[in-house]
Design a protein around this motif. Structure first.
Motif, PDB file in Angstrom:
ATOM      1  N   GLN A  68       0.824  -1.199   0.000  1.00 22.03           N
ATOM      2  CA  GLN A  68       0.000   0.000   0.000  1.00 22.03           C
ATOM      3  C   GLN A  68       0.877   1.277   0.000  1.00 22.03           C
ATOM      4  O   GLN A  68       0.630   2.238  -0.734  1.00 22.03           O
ATOM      5  CB  GLN A  68      -0.920  -0.008   1.227  1.00 22.03           C
ATOM      6  CG  GLN A  68      -1.858   1.183   1.330  1.00 22.03           C
ATOM      7  CD  GLN A  68      -2.878   1.233   0.201  1.00 22.03           C
ATOM      8  OE1 GLN A  68      -3.236   0.165  -0.356  1.00 22.03           O
ATOM      9  NE2 GLN A  68      -3.345   2.414  -0.165  1.00 22.03           N
ATOM     10  N   LEU A  69       1.954   1.227   0.849  1.00 23.27           N
ATOM     11  CA  LEU A  69       2.867   2.376   0.901  1.00 23.27           C
ATOM     12  C   LEU A  69       3.619   2.562  -0.409  1.00 23.27           C
ATOM     13  O   LEU A  69       3.879   3.694  -0.837  1.00 23.27           O
ATOM     14  CB  LEU A  69       3.876   2.203   2.051  1.00 23.27           C
ATOM     15  CG  LEU A  69       3.293   2.274   3.467  1.00 23.27           C
ATOM     16  CD1 LEU A  69       4.369   1.947   4.495  1.00 23.27           C
ATOM     17  CD2 LEU A  69       2.691   3.646   3.733  1.00 23.27           C
ATOM     18  N   GLN A  70       3.993   1.465  -1.025  1.00 22.63           N
ATOM     19  CA  GLN A  70       4.672   1.558  -2.316  1.00 22.63           C
ATOM     20  C   GLN A  70       3.771   2.209  -3.360  1.00 22.63           C
ATOM     21  O   GLN A  70       4.218   3.040  -4.164  1.00 22.63           O
ATOM     22  CB  GLN A  70       5.101   0.152  -2.770  1.00 22.63           C
ATOM     23  CG  GLN A  70       5.932   0.125  -4.031  1.00 22.63           C
ATOM     24  CD  GLN A  70       7.276   0.789  -3.844  1.00 22.63           C
ATOM     25  OE1 GLN A  70       7.878   0.647  -2.789  1.00 22.63           O
ATOM     26  NE2 GLN A  70       7.733   1.522  -4.849  1.00 22.63           N
ATOM     27  N   LYS A  71       2.490   1.827  -3.312  1.00 23.53           N
ATOM     28  CA  LYS A  71       1.543   2.445  -4.247  1.00 23.53           C
ATOM     29  C   LYS A  71       1.424   3.953  -3.981  1.00 23.53           C
ATOM     30  O   LYS A  71       1.443   4.771  -4.909  1.00 23.53           O
ATOM     31  CB  LYS A  71       0.171   1.785  -4.114  1.00 23.53           C
ATOM     32  CG  LYS A  71       0.109   0.358  -4.642  1.00 23.53           C
ATOM     33  CD  LYS A  71      -1.288  -0.224  -4.470  1.00 23.53           C
ATOM     34  CE  LYS A  71      -1.358  -1.663  -4.983  1.00 23.53           C
ATOM     35  NZ  LYS A  71      -2.703  -2.250  -4.808  1.00 23.53           N
ATOM     36  N   GLU A  72       1.333   4.299  -2.640  1.00 22.78           N
ATOM     37  CA  GLU A  72       1.238   5.729  -2.312  1.00 22.78           C
ATOM     38  C   GLU A  72       2.514   6.471  -2.706  1.00 22.78           C
ATOM     39  O   GLU A  72       2.452   7.613  -3.183  1.00 22.78           O
ATOM     40  CB  GLU A  72       0.986   5.885  -0.810  1.00 22.78           C
ATOM     41  CG  GLU A  72      -0.375   5.378  -0.352  1.00 22.78           C
ATOM     42  CD  GLU A  72      -0.579   5.525   1.144  1.00 22.78           C
ATOM     43  OE1 GLU A  72       0.391   5.973   1.813  1.00 22.78           O
ATOM     44  OE2 GLU A  72      -1.673   5.198   1.645  1.00 22.78           O
ATOM     45  N   SER A  73       3.691   5.836  -2.500  1.00 19.37           N
ATOM     46  CA  SER A  73       4.957   6.466  -2.891  1.00 19.37           C
ATOM     47  C   SER A  73       5.031   6.683  -4.389  1.00 19.37           C
ATOM     48  O   SER A  73       5.489   7.738  -4.854  1.00 19.37           O
ATOM     49  CB  SER A  73       6.122   5.589  -2.425  1.00 19.37           C
ATOM     50  OG  SER A  73       7.350   6.121  -2.859  1.00 19.37           O
ATOM     51  N   ASP A  74       4.555   5.723  -5.132  1.00 16.56           N
ATOM     52  CA  ASP A  74       4.553   5.888  -6.587  1.00 16.56           C
ATOM     53  C   ASP A  74       3.650   7.037  -7.002  1.00 16.56           C
ATOM     54  O   ASP A  74       3.982   7.837  -7.893  1.00 16.56           O
ATOM     55  CB  ASP A  74       4.104   4.577  -7.254  1.00 16.56           C
ATOM     56  CG  ASP A  74       5.106   3.444  -7.025  1.00 16.56           C
ATOM     57  OD1 ASP A  74       6.280   3.766  -6.721  1.00 16.56           O
ATOM     58  OD2 ASP A  74       4.716   2.262  -7.126  1.00 16.56           O
ATOM     59  N   VAL A  75       2.505   7.133  -6.283  1.00 14.04           N
ATOM     60  CA  VAL A  75       1.574   8.216  -6.607  1.00 14.04           C
ATOM     61  C   VAL A  75       2.194   9.577  -6.260  1.00 14.04           C
ATOM     62  O   VAL A  75       2.126  10.539  -7.034  1.00 14.04           O
ATOM     63  CB  VAL A  75       0.236   8.021  -5.856  1.00 14.04           C
ATOM     64  CG1 VAL A  75      -0.672   9.236  -6.042  1.00 14.04           C
ATOM     65  CG2 VAL A  75      -0.474   6.771  -6.355  1.00 14.04           C
TER      66      VAL A  75
END
Length: 451
Positions: A68-75
């Motif tokens: 989930q954090l990786q997705k937010e970081s990518d965003v």
């Protein structure tokens, strides 16, 4: 013999029965311990399995959270890149739209800084400080000034330009030498000076008070003189274009009295010797001038013998006419020597003072240097003001010794020449009298022989 084996057999039988009973109990205990160990192991295995399941669940949760954090970081990375591109575009657009306003902002800030310094240090700051806060805002601003700030800036500059050419009477607070405050009316001479009843004033813009300078220049203006000049429409006065810097330096410039005081006791002694020498020179100069005038008068009328050196020489000739030439010559020489001593009276003292003055100056120099080294030993050489007293004494006494010696030597030379000139006149007149007596004897000798 048969009883002992029987007893031994019975004993062995008893021991064997006891051993069988003991071993059966041990087997029972071993079985019971094995069952207990199995139950304990089963419980531990059950706990391990529960812990393993809990750790697996936490691992799965952490893996999900990481995803989930990786997705937010990518965003966020994508948003940052997008914002960076947008910011670069906006900065380029701002640069194109502002054009030369950036340079104008720099010029405005620099002008505001200069004007702020002028308001804080100039005497015009006491009356033309209405826009001081706006000027301070422009100096501290990080963005382009507003139209109201620009308007206040040029209005303040115009006020300063106008104030620099005005002569106005304004009320101020003055602190005198005793520390007392008083309210007076003082003239503000443009943006250069502030003039009170006793001369130029030093204005402290932070404390909003004025103090008189320690030393006023010659012909310093005052409120009274400026009022008269204003009525007569004539403005001729002493002014300091440096806005007080030269007046501050004037207080640091020592006067002749300060320099003489720096010489100390040795300097006063040298001045005393100079005064004594000048008095001796003046007295002898007047005396030799009178004697010279008397001799000139006596030369014009030799028969009328007066009370002067030449008259006393002539009186010796009149009294010794019947003596021989040798006796007359010795009497005249004796009189001339006596007159020479009178003519040179005081000149030896004058010569002594001329030689003593530079020696005293050297003494003051050595004394001043000793004092300077003592101060350096006590306080170090970090502050030159601490050593100024000894150095001033060393230099001033040397100057005083040379200044005292030169006029004394000059007057001694002049007076010695005058005395020598008078002595030469007396010797010439004495030789002429001796020659006249010799001629008389030469004329009388043939007359006596003929008779």
């Amino acid at each position: 013999m048969t009883i002992k084996p029987l007893i031994l057999a019975i004993s062995l039988l008893g021991f064997s029965t006891y051993g069988v009973a003991a071993s059966s109990e041990l087997v029972q205990e071993t079985k019971q311990a094995s069952q207990d160990q199995k139950q304990h192991n089963a419980q531990r295995e059950s706990g391990f399995k529960q812990t393993e399941q809990s750790l697996k669940a936490q691992k799965n949760a952490l893996i999900a959270e990481r995803k989930q954090l990786q997705k937010e970081s990518d965003v966020l990375s994508a948003t940052f890149s997008k914002n960076e591109k947008t910011l670069a575009t906006l900065e380029q657009q701002l640069h194109l739209e502002t054009g030369s306003l950036g340079e104008l902002f720099g010029v405005v800030r620099q002008t505001a800084k200069d004007l702020d310094v002028e308001l804080k240090n100039s005497v015009t700051g006491m009356t033309d400080a209405n826009n001081a806060e706006i000027i301070n805002d422009i100096v501290a601003a990080k963005s382009l000034p507003s139209m109201s700030q620009l308007t206040a800036l040029w209005q303040t500059m115009a006020q300063q330009a106008q104030a620099s050419s005005d002569l106005s009477l304004i009320p101020i607070t003055v602190i005198n030498g005793a520390g007392h405050r008083s309210e007076i009316n003082a003239y503000r001479l443009g943006n250069m000076a502030l003039i009170g009843d006793e001369g130029f004033l030093h204005w402290d813009n932070k404390k909003q008070v004025a103090t008189y300078y320690a030393q006023q220049p010659d012909l310093a203006p005052s409120v009274a003189t400026l009022s008269i000049m204003e009525q007569q429409q004539v403005m001729m006065m002493v002014a300091d274009p440096s806005r007080g810097i030269m007046l501050d330096q004037l207080a640091n410039s020592p006067t002749l009295k300060d320099r003489l005081q720096a010489g100390g006791v040795v300097g006063k002694i040298i001045l005393g010797l100079l005064s004594i020498g000048l008095l001796i020179s003046l007295f002898n100069g007047v005396r030799l001038l009178v004697v010279r005038q008397q001799i000139r008068t006596q030369l014009k009328d030799p028969k009328n013998i007066g009370q002067n050196p030449l008259g006393r020489v002539l009186s010796v000739y009149d009294a010794e006419q019947n003596r021989s030439v040798e006796a007359l010559e010795l009497r005249l020489l004796e009189t001339i020597v006596d007159e020479q001593q009178g003519l040179e009276k005081g000149l030896s003292m004058l010569k002594l003072l001329a030689a003593l003055a530079p020696m005293l100056g050297l003494l003051g120099t050595v004394t001043g240097m000793i004092e300077t080294f003592q101060v350096i030993t006590q306080f170090g050489n970090g502050d030159p003001k601490v050593m100024a007293g000894g150095i001033s004494m060393a230099l001033v006494t040397t100057v005083l010794g040379l200044v005292a010696a030169m006029p004394l030597l000059l007057t001694h030379n002049i007076l010695s020449s005058q005395a020598e000139s008078i002595r030469t006149i007396l010797e010439k007149q004495g030789l002429s009298l001796v020659a006249e007596q010799a001629e008389k004897e030469t004329l009388n000798k043939p007359m006596g022989m003929a008779a």
